[in-house]
Enzyme design. Sequence first.
Site, PDB file in Angstrom:
ATOM      1  N   THR A 197       0.852  -1.200   0.000  1.00 33.33           N
ATOM      2  CA  THR A 197       0.000   0.000   0.000  1.00 33.33           C
ATOM      3  C   THR A 197       0.883   1.244   0.000  1.00 33.33           C
ATOM      4  OG1 THR A 197      -1.925   1.043   1.039  1.00 33.33           O
ATOM      5  CG2 THR A 197      -0.296   0.113   2.536  1.00 33.33           C
ATOM      6  N   ASN A 198       0.295   2.401   0.264  1.00 30.90           N
ATOM      7  CA  ASN A 198       1.071   3.646   0.334  1.00 30.90           C
ATOM      8  C   ASN A 198       0.595   4.446   1.533  1.00 30.90           C
ATOM      9  OD1 ASN A 198      -1.194   5.449  -0.536  1.00 30.90           O
ATOM     10  ND2 ASN A 198      -1.071   4.086  -2.318  1.00 30.90           N
ATOM     11  N   ARG A 199       1.091   5.654   1.706  1.00 30.78           N
ATOM     12  CA  ARG A 199       0.838   6.398   2.950  1.00 30.78           C
ATOM     13  C   ARG A 199      -0.420   7.259   2.909  1.00 30.78           C
ATOM     14  NH1 ARG A 199       5.671   9.726   3.066  1.00 30.78           N
ATOM     15  NH2 ARG A 199       4.326  10.971   4.383  1.00 30.78           N
ATOM     16  N   SER A 200      -1.247   7.112   1.893  1.00 30.56           N
ATOM     17  CA  SER A 200      -2.441   7.973   1.829  1.00 30.56           C
ATOM     18  C   SER A 200      -3.368   7.713   3.021  1.00 30.56           C
ATOM     19  CB  SER A 200      -3.197   7.721   0.526  1.00 30.56           C
ATOM     20  OG  SER A 200      -4.437   8.396   0.554  1.00 30.56           O
TER      21      SER A 200
END
Length: 406
Positions: free
Chosen positions: A209-212
């Site tokens: 995933t990513n940091r959003s």
Amino acid sequence: MILKGKNIVLGITGGIACYKAADLCSKLVQAGAIVDVIMTPAALAFMTPLTFQTLTKRPVSVDMFQLLRDTDMAHISLAERADVLVIAPATANTIAKLAHGLADNLLTSTALACTAPLVLAPAMDTDMWENPITQANIAALRARGAVIVGPGYGRLASGRIGAGRLVATEDILGAIRQTLGRKGPLAGARLVVTAGGTQEPLDPVRHLTNRSSGKMGYALAEAARDAGAQVTLITAPTALNTPYGVERVNVRTAAEMAEAVLGRLEETDILVMAAAVADYRPKVTAEQKIKKGEGALLLELEKTEDILAEVARRRPALAHRLLVVGFAAETENLLENALSKMQAKRLDLMVANDVSSADSGFEVDTNRVILLNPAGEQEALPLMTKADVAEHIIARVAALWRRDHG
Ligand code: PMT
């Protein structure tokens, strides 16, 4: 911004949830509203006018026959001044009086004389709420246009668990904002906004995933709602509450987000892609938890669906005009990369998002963006809260929408 300078008459009736009205009152004042509080005689048994007078820095009205500024009749002048009349908490007794047009105290008299929208946040014991008389009264008020927020479900003052709790301040504020904005520049528009970072599973317990955090997308959903749009929020997992008045669709992966967005294109007038959608996902998702081995673990990734590219491909076949707004989250060559994404995905508006500094982009409450359009115009916004960035973007979207819809 929608609350700034608005005249809000806040009615407080006699129930234990009265104390929560102080928080609502404070938040309304902080948002720039001019708040006039009316307390019913029963509310005085739970709170004092001094609390609300201190919060609003304005006189609190209780007495039916009190005269404002020597000659004004309080119930007429407050009713005339109101942009919205909010009653929180609203007891079963006051709800019954409102439904039947009784005017036996300053609040019910003001409500009868008031042509501004009415927002009611009921709070009472479950049996009172579920009583068919209360339900009929609520139905009658709703049929006449009143906005009913809640009640919530949970632990009540009596110790019982059930329906009847005053909803969170956030939801009452959301209802007030939506009510004030319902004839706004996006009235009639169906807007879809995506938010959060998609999760691409590796195995049953791990994902890429990513940091959003979803904050930017959720702020856009609120700003669009405040501008009168009917909003659908397609969201990857986040820790955020659903904004009041917004339809929420939960997705996890890029594929699920693609399906949710593309499946709604026929019913979407405006699409805002604020989500951080994964560009790659594991080619294989292991059915069982991947075990630690001796050496390194190599992952093979494959491309995900490019949602905006697919929207661009399908757009010409749509029976209606679809406005599309994209984001470009960049750590280098911001303008160059954003411009090429805008052209490739044939966007009406591009939000070039500088995510290279600690105060902008992922997770934080502030953001720094440049708005670009196909005509070559650029508007660089200074660092501001995501709520303010969202209002700017929605104002630009509204101008495009009004251009097409008169
Ligand atoms: O959620 P927050 O913590 O508040 O952070 C906000 C944010 C930084 C995530 C947000 O402001 C933002 O910049 N969102 C876009 C992030 C992104 O994925 O940018 P991108 O440059 O990789 O993608 C370009 C555009 O294509 C985006 O509109 C994206 O939604 C879309 N996209 C991306 C990949 C994909 N497979 N399909 C897409 O449609």
